[in-house]
Structures are given as C-alpha cells and as structure tokens.
Design a protein around this motif. Structure first.
Motif, PDB file in Angstrom:
ATOM      1  N   PHE A 131       0.562  -1.293   0.094  1.00 15.96           N
ATOM      2  CA  PHE A 131       0.077   0.304  -0.124  1.00 15.96           C
ATOM      3  C   PHE A 131       1.240   0.827  -0.614  1.00 15.96           C
ATOM      4  O   PHE A 131       0.722   2.567  -0.576  1.00 15.96           O
ATOM      5  N   PHE A 134       1.626   2.308  -3.826  1.00 16.44           N
ATOM      6  CA  PHE A 134       0.710   2.965  -4.106  1.00 16.44           C
ATOM      7  C   PHE A 134       0.803   4.794  -3.225  1.00 16.44           C
ATOM      8  O   PHE A 134       0.247   5.420  -3.872  1.00 16.44           O
ATOM      9  N   VAL A 135       1.231   4.192  -2.286  1.00 15.45           N
ATOM     10  CA  VAL A 135       0.644   6.272  -2.251  1.00 15.45           C
ATOM     11  C   VAL A 135       1.305   6.574  -2.489  1.00 15.45           C
ATOM     12  O   VAL A 135       1.278   8.261  -3.061  1.00 15.45           O
ATOM     13  N   GLU A 138       0.781   7.498  -5.484  1.00 10.16           N
ATOM     14  CA  GLU A 138       0.067   8.593  -5.959  1.00 10.16           C
ATOM     15  C   GLU A 138       0.827  10.278  -6.242  1.00 10.16           C
ATOM     16  O   GLU A 138       0.621  11.247  -6.937  1.00 10.16           O
ATOM     17  N   VAL A 142       0.954  12.974  -8.851  1.00  4.69           N
ATOM     18  CA  VAL A 142       0.116  13.846  -8.593  1.00  4.69           C
ATOM     19  C   VAL A 142       1.301  14.851  -9.702  1.00  4.69           C
ATOM     20  O   VAL A 142       1.259  16.128  -9.751  1.00  4.69           O
ATOM     21  N   PHE A 173      -6.353   3.386  -9.160  1.00  2.23           N
ATOM     22  CA  PHE A 173      -7.725   2.816  -8.572  1.00  2.23           C
ATOM     23  C   PHE A 173      -8.073   0.998  -8.743  1.00  2.23           C
ATOM     24  O   PHE A 173      -7.792   0.219  -8.193  1.00  2.23           O
ATOM     25  N   LEU A 176      -5.732   0.060  -6.859  1.00  2.98           N
ATOM     26  CA  LEU A 176      -6.004  -0.247  -5.366  1.00  2.98           C
ATOM     27  C   LEU A 176      -6.859  -1.563  -5.166  1.00  2.98           C
ATOM     28  O   LEU A 176      -6.752  -2.329  -3.921  1.00  2.98           O
ATOM     29  N   LEU A 189      -0.207  -5.977   4.241  1.00  2.00           N
ATOM     30  CA  LEU A 189       0.111  -5.228   2.920  1.00  2.00           C
ATOM     31  C   LEU A 189       1.462  -5.130   2.804  1.00  2.00           C
ATOM     32  O   LEU A 189       2.622  -4.772   1.451  1.00  2.00           O
TER      33      LEU A 189
ATOM     34  N   LEU B  79      -7.096   2.420   4.666  1.00  2.00           N
ATOM     35  CA  LEU B  79      -6.969   2.417   3.655  1.00  2.00           C
ATOM     36  C   LEU B  79      -7.327   3.059   2.907  1.00  2.00           C
ATOM     37  O   LEU B  79      -7.204   4.457   2.054  1.00  2.00           O
ATOM     38  N   THR B  82      -6.577   6.878   3.661  1.00  2.00           N
ATOM     39  CA  THR B  82      -5.451   7.276   3.065  1.00  2.00           C
ATOM     40  C   THR B  82      -6.157   7.597   1.321  1.00  2.00           C
ATOM     41  O   THR B  82      -5.736   8.786   0.881  1.00  2.00           O
ATOM     42  N   ASP B  83      -6.814   7.061   1.102  1.00  3.75           N
ATOM     43  CA  ASP B  83      -7.590   6.809  -0.607  1.00  3.75           C
ATOM     44  C   ASP B  83      -8.580   8.263  -0.469  1.00  3.75           C
ATOM     45  O   ASP B  83      -8.314   9.052  -1.987  1.00  3.75           O
ATOM     46  N   VAL B  86      -5.887  11.168  -1.135  1.00  2.02           N
ATOM     47  CA  VAL B  86      -5.143  11.284  -2.062  1.00  2.02           C
ATOM     48  C   VAL B  86      -5.926  11.358  -3.594  1.00  2.02           C
ATOM     49  O   VAL B  86      -5.513  12.169  -4.082  1.00  2.02           O
TER      50      VAL B  86
END
Lengths: 602, 124
Positions: A131, A134-135, A138, A142, A173, A176, A189, B79, B82-83, B86
């Motif tokens: 995860f 994923f952070v 992103e 961005v 997405f 995710l 995770l 989670l 956090t989503d 974002v």
C-alpha cells in the motif's frame, strides 16, 4: 537512517524552497535542488554498497513484526532498490542542470515540484509495503501531472496533463482494487508477509485477479500497450526537462514494481503457473515493443517520436522481466540504466533543437540544421545508442536478456528486440538525416498523418546557454557508454538480480532479520561473437531503415511506403487525444489480459 | 436474507466502477469528468470497507467495550482514508487545470480540447 534521508531530503528541500519563495532568490533555490539531488545520488551509492550481505530493513515508527505478524510499514533496501534510487537522483540532477536558466521568474515552483516528484519516486523504490507503494505512486503521479501542465499559458499542456491524470488515476484505482483483493486473501500489506501468506496454499481465482489488477495498475504507469495512450500526449506537451525524467525513470518504475511485487509476493504462490504468467508478460512486452516502434516511425513530432520509442523500450524491459530469471533481470537492470541515460540525452538534444532551430516538427525542420555539425553528431550517436549499437549499455543489456531467452527456448524474443530497436533507432536517424542533412522529401506520406501543432510553443528562453543544455546531454550519453564498458556494472547487476528473484530470502530478511544466503561471486559479462554481430547488425539495420524511409514515395519500395502510410494513418487516428478512448482501451486491456491469464493458468 | 445481502457490497462496487467509467468515457465537460472519476474512486472506498466488514462486530474503537471484542477491520478503513486524501489532491489539481483550460480556450469540452488537435490549431 540513510534510507529515510534519501526520501526526506528532497521533501525537506522542496518545503524549504516553497516556504521561502519570497526570500530565497531563484538561482539559490535551483542550486539547493541540484545539491540535494546530487547528495541523494551519492547516499544511494553508499546504500548500494552497504547491502551486500543483507537488505537494510527499517520499520516506520518502530512497528517491527511481532509473533510473526507485520503491521508496520517497512523500508527494504536491496541492491536494485538503491541502484534505482541513484539512477533517479542522477537523472534528476542532470534535469535540474538542464533547466537551470530555462524559465523566467514566473515559473518558480518548478524545482519544488521536481523535488516532490523525485521524493515520490525514491519512496516508491525503497518501500517494502504494497500500500505504501500505492501512496508513493500517487505522490509521484500528482507531481508529474502538475509538471506536465507547467506551461499553463497554453491550452495543450493543460489537456495533455488532464489526459495523463485521468488515465493514470483510473490505473491507480485499479491497482488499489488489486491491493484490496490481496489484502482480503492474506490480511497483510507488507510484501514479505503477503509472499509468506500466499505461499501457504495454491493460488485461487481471487489471487489471480489480485495479481492481474495490481499488474494493470503498474503497467499503466509503465505505458504498456494498450495502456500507453497517455504517454505521447504527456510527452508532446510537457517541458523538455520533465520529459527527460518521465521517459528516463518514471515509466521504468512501473516495470520495477511489476518485477518486485511478482518475485516477492506472488512467485512462490504461483509455482508452476508462474512460468506461464511470465510468458504472458513476455508476450505483452513483445507486442508493446513492436507496436511502439512502429508508431515511432510514423511520427513527425520529435517528442512524440521519442515517447513512442519509450513505449517500445518499456515493452522490451517487460519482456525481460517476464522471463523470470536472474540473468534476464540483470540484463533488464543494465538496459534500464543505459536507456534512461540515452533517452535523457535525446530529449535534451531535441530541446536544444527546439531552441536553436525553432521547431520540433521533423518535416518543418528539414535542412535547418545544416550548419550545426556538433548537434548532429550528438543526436546521431545517441540514436545509434538507442538502436543498441555496441559498446553502449543498451547493447549490453539486450545481449544479456537475449542470451537468457535463447537458453530458455524463446530465441524469437531476440528477433523482436532487434526489430523494435532497429525501428526506433531508424526513426531518430531519419530525423537526423532530414534535419541536419536536408535529405528526404518535403512532404511525407508516412508521417503527415502524425499529430503536430501548427505553431509549436516556443520553449521558454531564459538566458539559457546552449552549453547548459548540451553538457548534461553529453554526460548522459557518456554514462550510457560507461554502463556498457565498465565490467563492474554487469557483476553488480548479476549479484543484485540473484538477490532480487529470491522472494523467500527477502521475506526472511524482512520478517526474521535473517541475512541473505551466501552466493558465489558473479562474473562480469564477456561479449560473445554472436551478441556483437547481432547488436552491430541491429544498428546497421536502423541506419538502412532510416535511409529507406527517407525515400518515401519516390523510392523503389513505393507500394510498401504507401501501405505503411495507410497503416500509420489508421494507428495515428487511434491516438485521438480523447481521454474517453484511452479509458476504454484500459478496460479492453484488462479484459484481454485477464482472459489470456485465465487461458494460460488452467 | 443473509445470502442475498452478502453480495450487495460487491455489486455496488462493480456498479460504481462501471457507471463512473461510463461517465468518463462519454463526458463532454471537464468538471463532469472529474466527478465521474470520483465515482470510480468511490467504488474503491466501498470495496475496502466491505472487505473489512465482520458480522455482528463493533466499530473499531474500545472506549465502551472491553479489548478483545470482535471489531471490524480498522486497517482497511485507514486505507480508505488515505485513498480519500489522495483523491482530494488529484481532484484539486484536475479542477484547477479545468479552470485554466476554460480561461485559456473558453470551452470545457474534452472533445474540443484534445491536445494537439485543439482550438489552438489552424486549419491547414
């Protein structure tokens, strides 16, 4: 401490520069950015040397695993992670030098965004938690969207950035959702714990779907067909230094993520099915390599041309990863580093062409570069390096992958790589011949269907000197040569690869703090006659294709040129610039690859 | 009722994802496009929270129940948070870009704004 510093330093520098905007003078801000990226590159080298025997594992907030359960977020630094961080930081430093007096004062936020972008990428390379990937994915995305749209006075960068943002967000997405499915099956995770949990039982449908969705998310970032549509749009409108970073490292991070997640989390679970899943990756990579190379050949906008060649080379990297073997992975690592340097050099040179000759449209530039021999030589050599001419690192990386592919019975892959490299090299060599030698017709059936701007936006002209633009380009090209010539590189790449594919060792190191098993020392690569001949022949084929392509309508291959022109026009129309189409292709890709996965895994 | 209700969250996830994607694909307005993207993201929120759900379990805090009481999974809820963060960042950026696009070209139609085919291009 060191891994945290690698992530935190660019962030802190970004915050400092952003906070002191009124007080800090611009040259000082850029100098700070340059120093930060160089320091991080050096730190990453130091890290890479430290992780010979065991990976460096750090748990955020001190949440180490207890009683076999890992809840905390881990940073896991192994050879490849640290190596990738140093490539990212070094390319960022070259970019900052290139952009040193690129902007007038209105665009002061540029270095802040670049530092945030770099921080996101470094975090992505070093984290051991799915995860967290994923952070950071992103975060870097961005920053990338904002950097693409940096020239907000024009409409095209804004819409290019919007297309980029929508496509990559949908990809994120999907990623995710894949992470959610994996969590549902394993309750973990952390990559190491996921690997252990999944290894306990053969994979069921949920695990395959989770793998597919996670893969798709990363493949969108890696611009693999049919998820690649955002890349040419983003590249065509982004400022040149940003294109350097996108094509050099951002796209490659998607490939790295696919390899990392597969080897640590899924490889043990898949077992025998893993080889077939790998074959799927090889097929996807090969298809991407060919499609990207073909599209590159029918572009007249130089940056779009390079973007499609990035798509193609990304496919080559994916195919190398799909072979699922340490030797092939060593080739991928070498190729990644060499390609990042060559692509960076090419984009910088195109930026210099734009500034000095006034356009990035190949047809409009015809003959304008006749009195610039230095620039011509630089671009020509870089184009040959792109085509995989020995002794550049690109040739070495491909040779390593080819040798393993032949051993694994997939010798057709070497032909695919040769074709893709030859086509991408040919596209750039043709541009060199047209721009600097004035060869070729003024109108070209093959290329005029390519998208272009009527009035290409002028690259911002601060008091930028040509030296600031070309010095980093030359340094990058020299680095690519060094990657190919220095024997320590292959030795290091091979050692790192053997560690990388050892998912069980990774999990043991992270969860139980066990050091890696001792490996025999790796040998440097010795060029075989066959590899040298193949690489040389590929480069020669690129030159030949460029010459043939220049003949166009008047040449002997008139029929072929016209047919190719029609195919090129159709393909160019597919790249419509409309984000709705791109998202449809994304869904089509998921369905296609999901179906293929279901077929190969029964 | 249990068997029927148990697939409802997943059906909602699928529906939100497909409706949001349909919205993105057929959108003629950049603001609507961002809204459709947020619908797609909403499907991920529902997926995460539904995965963490447990029958007859308490909310994941222990102010009024003894530790050891079954609670729903708090990790997926974090989670989802956090989503959301974002998502907020991405939408803020996208909407700022949409405002810029409108200021520059006077239109918000993605079809008219295609990069390199857009209103800045003259007819050849």
């Amino acid at each position: 401490m060191l891994p945290w510093l690698c992530i935190a330093l660019p962030l802190l520098a970004a915050l400092l520069i952003a906070g002191a905007r009124g007080v800090l003078r611009r040259p000082f801000a850029e100098l700070l950015a340059l120093v930060t990226t160089l320091v991080v590159a050096v730190l990453a080298f130091v890290l890479a040397a430290e992780v010979e025997d065991a990976p460096l594992v750090r748990w955020a907030g001190g949440w180490s695993p207890s009683q076999g359960v890992a809840i905390g977020i881990s940073l896991v630094v192994d050879g490849y992670g640290a190596g990738l961080v140093s490539v990212v930081a070094a390319l960022a430093a070259a970019t900052v030098v290139y952009a040193l007096r690129y902007w007038d004062d209105a665009h002061g936020a540029f270095v802040v965004l670049v530092l945030l972008f770099v921080s996101g990428m470094i975090g992505f390379c070093l984290t051991g938690d799915l995860f967290d990937m994923f952070v950071f994915f992103e975060l870097m995305s961005v920053a990338a969207y904002a950097l693409t749209a940096h020239r907000v006075e024009e409409a095209s960068p804004i819409t290019g950035a919007i297309n980029f943002a929508i496509t990559n967000s949908v990809g994120a997405f999907v990623l995710l959702m894949g992470i959610a499915f994996v969590y549902a099956r394993t309750g973990a995770l952390s990559l190491a714990q996921i690997g252990d949990a999944l290894a306990r039982a053969p994979p069921d449908g949920l695990v395959f779907v989770g793998w597919l969705l996670v893969l798709t998310g990363f493949l969108v970032k890696a611009s693999i067909v049919p998820f690649h549509f955002w890349l040419p749009d983003a590249h065509a409108v982004a400022p040149t230094p940003i294109s350097v970073m996108f094509s050099g490292v951002m796209v490659e991070l998607g490939i790295y993520a696919v390899a990392r997640v597969h080897h640590v989390a899924f490889a043990r679970a898949f077992g025998a099915a893993g080889a077939r899943a790998g074959l799927l990756l090889v097929a996807i990579g090969a298809a991407t390599a060919v499609v990207g190379a073909g599209m590159a050949l029918v572009q007249r906008h130089l940056k779009r041309l390079l973007a499609f060649s990035t798509v193609s080379h990304s496919g080559i990297l994916l195919a190398g990863v799909g072979l699922l073997h340490a030797e092939a992975l060593a080739g991928v690592a070498v190729y990644l580093a060499a390609h990042a340097a060559v692509k960076g050099c090419l984009f910088m040179a195109v930026g210099a062409i734009h500034q000095e000759l006034g356009s990035v449209d190949e047809l409009r530039l015809r003959g304008r570069g006749r009195d610039r021999p230095g620039l011509a030589v630089l671009v020509a050599v870089a184009a040959l390096a792109l085509a995989g001419c020995p002794p550049f690192g690109t040739a070495l990386g491909k040779a390593l992958i080819d040798e393993h592919a032949t051993l694994a019975g997939a010798s057709w892959l070497a032909w695919v790589f040769a074709l893709a490299s030859a086509l991408t090299g040919a596209a750039m060599l043709r541009a060199v011949a047209r721009i600097f030698l004035g060869r070729g017709p003024a109108r070209d059936e093959l290329e005029s269907s390519g998208a272009t701007e009527e009035e290409p936006p002028e690259e911002p002209r601060g008091p930028t000197t040509l030296l600031l633009m070309l010095a980093p380009a030359v340094v990058l090209l020299a680095s690519s040569l060094a990657v190919g010539l220095v024997p320590a590189v292959t030795r290091w790449a091979r050692a790192g690869a053997h560690r990388f594919v050892d998912g069980e060792g990774f999990a043991a190191a992270v969860l139980d703090a066990k050091p890696w098993p001792v490996l025999p020392p790796s040998s440097p690569h010795t060029w075989s006659a066959k590899s040298l001949v193949v690489s040389g022949a590929t480069a020669a084929a690129a030159a030949l294709l460029a010459a043939l392509s220049l003949q166009g309508e008047r040449g002997r291959a008139r029929g072929v040129a016209r047919a190719a022109g029609r195919v090129g026009a159709a393909l160019n129309r597919l790249h419509s610039g409309q984000v709705g189409d791109y998202v449809v292709w994304l869904l089509v890709g998921i369905a296609l690859y999901g179906g293929a996965l279901a077929l190969v895994s029964r | 009722m249990g068997a029927l209700a148990s697939f409802v969250p997943w059906a909602v996830v699928a529906w939100l994802f497909l409706v949001g994607t349909y919205g993105i694909v057929t959108s003629r307005n950049l603001i609507h496009l961002v809204g459709a993207l947020s619908v797609v993201q909403a499907s991920t929120y529902v997926l995460l929270v539904a995965i963490g759900f447990r029958e007859d379990a308490h909310a994941p805090f222990f102010a009024d129940v003894p530790p050891g009481t079954p609670v729903v999974d708090p990790i997926v809820q974090s989670l989802a948070l956090t989503d959301i963060v974002v998502g907020a960042t991405v939408y803020a950026l996208l909407l700022a870009l949409a405002v810029r696009a409108h200021a520059r070209t006077g239109t918000l139609d993605p079809e008219a704004l295609r990069p390199m085919h857009g209103p800045t291009r003259e007819r050849e």
